[in-house]
Design an enzyme around this catalytic site. Structure first.
Site, mmCIF file in Angstrom:
data_model
loop_
_atom_site.group_PDB
_atom_site.id
_atom_site.type_symbol
_atom_site.label_atom_id
_atom_site.label_comp_id
_atom_site.label_asym_id
_atom_site.label_seq_id
_atom_site.Cartn_x
_atom_site.Cartn_y
_atom_site.Cartn_z
ATOM 1 C CB CYS A 230 57.223 63.625 35.215
ATOM 2 S SG CYS A 230 55.955 63.248 36.430
ATOM 3 C CB CYS B 283 54.639 66.071 36.465
ATOM 4 S SG CYS B 283 55.571 64.914 37.445
ATOM 5 C CG ASP B 284 55.159 68.024 32.967
ATOM 6 O OD1 ASP B 284 54.805 68.762 33.899
ATOM 7 O OD2 ASP B 284 56.343 67.691 32.773
#
Ligand code: NAP
Length: 302
Positions: free
Chosen positions: A132, A135-136
């Protein structure tokens, strides 16, 4: 008395759309979600192909759907569905939180990220390997990273990462992208993006965290080591329907067999969205399935 008219498994686009249609038909929808609402779309930074909405983030889209369904009276419980028993007029749904009954069930389980299947992939997940980018990605600002995949997810991830990372390698196993040409062209124009085509990731390096990857060209056999701090794996999804095989036939890849009418082989059990056998898996087709399945379920209840 059943706990709901329709139990919906999964609070992604298909499941929440089904919940909206069930509630608007005057029936009670109970939705189960094992993780977070929204499904895969929450990780998409910018949706550009949903009719009538020129731009919206996946998170905003999913939150809008969730609010719309719950404001109409749908109940969403964050419990994992473990099994479903067909008891004729009633369906019994066992979850991590208890047992519930409904007169119809809609399976909208979506699909989960496919892994590369390389040694040490699991250990390095969260330590440089990610599924992701939104997300990261921020953890790797100013660093060199790689994205693996040739679909829209990989292309969008690469565009997102190119805004903050010093260099983004896009590794794809063919020389043609599966994702939209417009996205690929936009990436080509970025000075810090390099395409590595006809190639796959063949090894992961690093003990406590990812320190590099080996990429092998499938045509020439040439191997190259890239000193990347992160590898974003975006090689598609696979379904997770095995617990429901007793009520819905699965195809060879694990998708629930159903046509455009979203009916499974079991009376009163329907399926919607990416978990269903279909040609085109898009936000629009997930939403369409949710509506079709809900209307079929409510029609039967009437
Ligand atoms: P996808 O379209 O299935 O693409 C997966 C990519 O990974 C393909 O390029 C595939 O290569 C490659 N791949 C598959 N298995 C592999 C393996 N074992 N090793 C290396 N490469 C592998 O998946 P996605 O990009 O996640 O997209 C899923 C669906 O969501 C698509 O319909 C997509 O259009 C949609 N989506 C839409 C948006 C948007 O509209 N904003 C954003 C994201 C995703 P091949 O091409 O060679 O098969």
């Amino acid at each position: 008395m059943a706990d709901a008219d329709v139990i919906i498994v999964g609070a992604g686009t298909a499941g929440l759309t089904a919940a909206i249609y069930v509630q608007r038909a005057g029936k009670k929808a109970l939705v189960f979600e094992e993780a977070v609402y929204g499904g895969q779309i929450v990780n998409t930074p910018d949706i550009e192909n949903y009719p009538g909405i020129a731009h919206i983030s996946g998170y905003e889209f999913a939150t809008g759907l969730y609010n719309q369904a719950t404001e109409l009276g749908a109940e969403v419980r964050f419990e994992k569905v473990l099994s479903i028993e067909n008891e004729g007029a009633e369906k019994r749904v066992k979850t991590t939180g208890g047992e519930y009954t409904a007169r119809a069930v809609i399976l909208a389980t979506g699909a989960k990220n496919r892994a590369l299947g390389l040694p040490r992939e699991k250990e390095l997940t969260g330590r440089g390997i990610s599924y992701c980018a939104t997300c990261d990605g921020a953890f790797f600002r100013g660093k060199e990273v790689a994205v693996n995949g040739g679909g829209n997810t990989a292309l969008e991830d690469a565009a997102y990462l190119a805004n903050g990372c010093s260099k983004v390698y896009v590794i794809h196993r063919r020389d043609q992208f599966r994702g939209d040409a417009k996205e690929a062209d936009a990436l080509r124009a970025k000075p810090n993006v390099e395409f590595i085509l006809n190639s796959t990731v063949t090894a992961l390096f690093g003990e406590k965290k990812l320190e590099g990857i080996e990429v092998t060209n499938k045509v020439t056999g040439e191997k190259r080591t890239l000193p990347v701090a992160a590898l974003f794996v975006a090689i598609g999804q696979e379904p997770d329907n095995a617990p429901f095989a007793n009520v819905a036939a699965l195809d060879g890849k694990g998708y629930i067999e159903a046509g455009e009418d979203c009916r499974t082989e079991t009376e009163g059990i329907y399926t919607a969205g990416d978990c269903r056998t279909k040609e085109v898996r898009q936000l629009t087709t997930a939403a369409a399935d949710g509506a079709v399945a809900a209307m079929a379920a409510c029609g039967r209840l009437n």
